[in-house]
Design an enzyme around this catalytic site. Sequence first.
Site, PDB file in Angstrom:
ATOM      1  N   ALA A 283     135.601  51.275 -23.113  1.00  0.00           N
ATOM      2  CA  ALA A 283     134.749  51.956 -22.136  1.00  0.00           C
ATOM      3  C   ALA A 283     133.316  52.003 -22.642  1.00  0.00           C
ATOM      4  CB  ALA A 283     135.263  53.363 -21.867  1.00  0.00           C
ATOM      5  N   SER A 284     133.054  51.172 -23.658  1.00  0.00           N
ATOM      6  CA  SER A 284     131.693  51.013 -24.173  1.00  0.00           C
ATOM      7  C   SER A 284     131.102  52.348 -24.606  1.00  0.00           C
ATOM      8  CB  SER A 284     130.836  50.313 -23.113  1.00  0.00           C
ATOM      9  OG  SER A 284     129.609  49.911 -23.647  1.00  0.00           O
ATOM     10  N   HIS A 285     129.966  52.709 -24.015  1.00  0.00           N
ATOM     11  CA  HIS A 285     129.251  53.925 -24.430  1.00  0.00           C
ATOM     12  C   HIS A 285     129.732  55.180 -23.694  1.00  0.00           C
ATOM     13  CE1 HIS A 285     127.308  52.329 -20.844  1.00  0.00           C
ATOM     14  NE2 HIS A 285     126.959  53.569 -20.566  1.00  0.00           N
TER      15      HIS A 285
END
Length: 199
Positions: free
Chosen positions: A65-67
């Site tokens: 979910a990356s950042h």
Amino acid sequence: HLAGKGTVVVCCDARLSSPELATVAACALAELGVPVLFFKDARPTPQLSFAVRHFKAAGGLNITASHNPKEYNGCKFYDEKGAQLGNDDTDRISEIMAGIPMLAPMPEKSFDEYLQEGKITYAQCDEAYIQAVLDCRINADTLNAKVLFLQSNLFDNISHQKYDIIVSNPPYIKSEEVETLDVRGRNLVTGLPKTVTVT
């Protein structure tokens, strides 16, 4: 869409749900006849891009979910060049996903069964990836210190004695000979030219 076009590399980040989701995704691809190269543990996103090119794969899938906050998760799709898919391709994927029932059937076989059949194999390119990163150094001949930045789970797969400074996240270094500094949540080990020991 990918069946018959080559291998897909699958990896994930360190979120609690990522390994399970990556495993299910790998099994779903194997069920559809797509060979899968699977990373056993979490890997940094750039390593997936590298792996796609390194193995000459048809594409890649990263469960991350990356950042976004830890309670979220998602996925990123990559083409044969190791680049994230553009809007046209991801819009098409969204359309396809919208037509799939929420309770779609799970793959018929377990991960271990696909592994035994050779439809899923473990990806091994840590040394090659780290070397590729080191090769990107500017004026490498003028640098005296050998610095390595990586996720701690990669330590078991490299010759860590070759480096003077190691930055890892999460911390994975234990040594009485070096000074450990906390820099923005990362474990920075200094103490040139002392040896860093990894346990």
